[in-house]
Design an enzyme around this catalytic site. Structure first.
Site, mmCIF file in Angstrom:
data_model
loop_
_atom_site.group_PDB
_atom_site.id
_atom_site.type_symbol
_atom_site.label_atom_id
_atom_site.label_comp_id
_atom_site.label_asym_id
_atom_site.label_seq_id
_atom_site.Cartn_x
_atom_site.Cartn_y
_atom_site.Cartn_z
ATOM 1 N N ALA A 131 10.344 14.426 6.452
ATOM 2 C CA ALA A 131 10.961 13.715 5.333
ATOM 3 C C ALA A 131 12.304 13.151 5.765
ATOM 4 C CB ALA A 131 11.108 14.649 4.132
ATOM 5 N N SER A 132 13.066 12.640 4.797
ATOM 6 C CA SER A 132 14.305 11.935 5.130
ATOM 7 C C SER A 132 15.395 12.870 5.638
ATOM 8 C CB SER A 132 14.810 11.181 3.890
ATOM 9 O OG SER A 132 15.026 12.078 2.832
ATOM 10 N N GLN A 135 12.335 18.180 8.718
ATOM 11 C CA GLN A 135 10.908 18.242 8.986
ATOM 12 C C GLN A 135 10.518 19.699 9.214
ATOM 13 O OE1 GLN A 135 10.734 15.557 12.357
ATOM 14 N NE2 GLN A 135 10.478 17.222 13.810
ATOM 15 N N ASP A 285 11.161 19.285 -8.373
ATOM 16 C CA ASP A 285 10.399 18.350 -7.542
ATOM 17 C C ASP A 285 8.995 18.904 -7.291
ATOM 18 O OD1 ASP A 285 10.052 16.000 -6.115
ATOM 19 O OD2 ASP A 285 10.795 16.834 -4.233
#
Length: 515
Positions: A131-132, A135, A285
């Site tokens: 991801a941004s 990881q 989320d």
């Protein structure tokens, strides 16, 4: 000057990227800055395909980690970007190409100050998720435990710091150009974004959030959180037990495992309600990629970088507001908004009540499984500009989480409303927290607090009088009279509820004696 030039150059890059994807909002700024809107129209790619929200999502993806996170944050702000764009941005997935496993090993060894061979007997250099911000790699510990290791991207803090500084600069610029945007709290929105990102970039905070969520559900086996390996966790590295299970939206695989999707939906509804209302601490989320179903049919959550908190007062506001909508009591809906201070007192309550009716009535004409509480909240927040209702970031985060939860529910069974499944918990919570006994307990607690403070209030008054009598506090006689009068009024106001409590207790004792 250096900051101005740096931000201006970065802004030009952003404009060029947005223009290439046809994502420049030229119509939205036409009334505010017509000259700028004309220039942006020239730069905007009119041949770009897709809905505006989809084009914006593609542009943000290209702009990198900070803007992916920004897009996800904007997906909670339908009041700013509109329902359709917010829905498209909600689909913006945080996926980037992984960085090399050799760099991940180096970061782990630096953070944990031990060779990777001492930490793990096996470490997979291939990232299973990227991801941004970080990881994830699979590994095995010397004692044979299967774990997942989350590692921050190299130099990610520098990239985010640069872009967040740009966002503050743009927020200040927007307020100078159009002061009426102050109601939308652009700086506060960036504050919230910066705080969220800051927490996500300290993986010890994510570990702490996971630990707290696990503690809240320690007696509930239907919702589980992976165990944290604190010895292998630090600011840039998080190690937790590996999750074994099926992604929650893969209904066919869930059925193939002999698990009833409706039972999973019931557990999802109960766990979400308990997080929000019982605990006031929720996973913000929980999209399908962050929730799994284990072999027992129980839920397992992962990725605790974005969590939400609601204080008790806000939870009470939400409960009263939702009850008002469900009972079509729009005066109650309006009243709780004014009582909570969300809508300024100078607004017309009757007009606000009418706006609430316009939101609530269409809901009652729909089948139960088509009713979306998350969308209802989104529509409610959409009237904020008309009634100068200030932005409530914690409620926007909750609203986004509700929409995500409802999406999971529809994937499991589109004919069942997950909030109806949670009705028994909702009713019990309302009895315990909004019933007569609960209100009496609240009043008693408030009066007890006053009684505890009373000696300090009297001591303060005595000290003030002593200072005046000894000449240590030169005040005009008229001022002294005014202070004495105000203190007298304040003391009487404090004593009145105390006498009421005393009388109430005396009455209770009489009743008990008679029995």
């Amino acid at each position: 000057m250096i900051r101005f030039i740096r931000n201006l150059l970065r802004l030009l890059t952003i404009v060029r990227t947005l223009g290439r994807h046809g994502a420049l909002a030229t119509d939205e700024i036409r009334d505010v800055a017509p000259g700028i809107a004309w220039v942006l129209r020239l730069l905007n790619n009119r041949n770009a395909t897709g809905r505006p929200g989809q084009r914006l999502a593609h542009a943000l993806q290209e702009l990198g980690p900070s803007f992916i996170k920004l897009g996800q944050a904007l997906s909670t702000r339908a009041d700013l970007v509109g329902d359709e764009i917010a829905a498209d941005l909600a689909e913006l997935r945080d996926r980037l190409p992984p960085f090399p496993g050799t760099k991940a090993r180096a970061i782990i060894e630096s953070e944990l100050e031990r060779p990777i061979g001492q930490l793990f007997t096996a470490f997979d250099d291939h990232a299973v998720a990227a991801a941004s911000i970080a990881q994830v790699h699979f590994a095995e510990t010397p004692d044979g435990r299967q774990v997942a290791v989350k590692v921050l991207r190299p130099n990610i803090e520098v990239a985010f710091r640069r872009d967040i500084d740009l966002m503050y600069w743009l927020a200040d610029l927007a307020l100078r150009i159009q002061p009426r945007l102050k109601r939308l709290k652009p700086r506060e929105v960036v504050d919230t974004f910066a705080d969220t990102v800051s927490l996500e970039m300290d993986l010890r905070m994510e570990a702490s959030a996971a630990s707290e969520l696990a503690e809240n559900f320690r007696d509930d086996p239907t919702f589980n959180v992976p165990a944290i390996d604190w010895d292998r966790t630090n600011r840039r590295v998080l190690t937790l037990s590996r999750v074994q299970g099926v992604q929650v939206d893969r209904v066919a695989d869930i059925r193939a495992a002999g698990i009833d999707p409706d039972a999973v939906l019931q557990k999802a509804a109960d766990s979400f309600f308990n997080q929000v209302f019982r605990d006031g601490f929720f996973h913000a989320d929980l999209h399908p990629g962050n929730m799994f179903v284990d072999a027992n049919g129980d839920l397992v959550a992962v990725d605790f970088g974005i969590m939400g908190r609601l204080d008790r007062q806000t939870r009470m506001y939400l409960a009263d507001m939702l009850i008002g909508f469900l009972n079509r009591d729009y005066r109650l809906v309006a009243k709780v908004h004014f009582d909570a201070g969300f809508v300024p007192a100078n607004q017309d309550m009757n007009r606000f009540m009418q706006a609430c009716r316009a939101i609530g009535e269409p809901v009652h004409n729909k089948p139960l499984h088509e009713i979306s509480v998350g969308r209802l909240l989104a529509q409610l927040f959409a009237v904020t500009e008309q009634f100068e209702m200030e932005t409530q970031p914690q409620l926007l985060l909750l609203q986004k989480s509700m929409l995500t939860a409802e999406g999971v529910g529809r994937a499991l069974n589109p004919e069942i409303n997950m909030w109806e499944l949670a009705r028994p918990l909702i009713e019990q919570w309302m009895i315990e927290n909004r019933g007569p006994d609960a209100r009496l307990a609240e009043t008693t607690a408030a009066l007890t607090k006053v009684m505890v403070r009373l000696p300090d209030l009297l001591a303060d008054a005595e000290r003030t009088v002593g200072m005046v009598a000894n000449g240590g506090l030169p005040i005009h006689p008229a001022s002294i009279d005014e202070v004495v009068k105000r203190q007298q009024v304040r003391t009487e106001a404090q004593l009145r509820p105390i006498w009421a409590v005393i009388l109430l207790l005396a009455a209770a004792m009489v009743v008990l004696a008679v029995r």
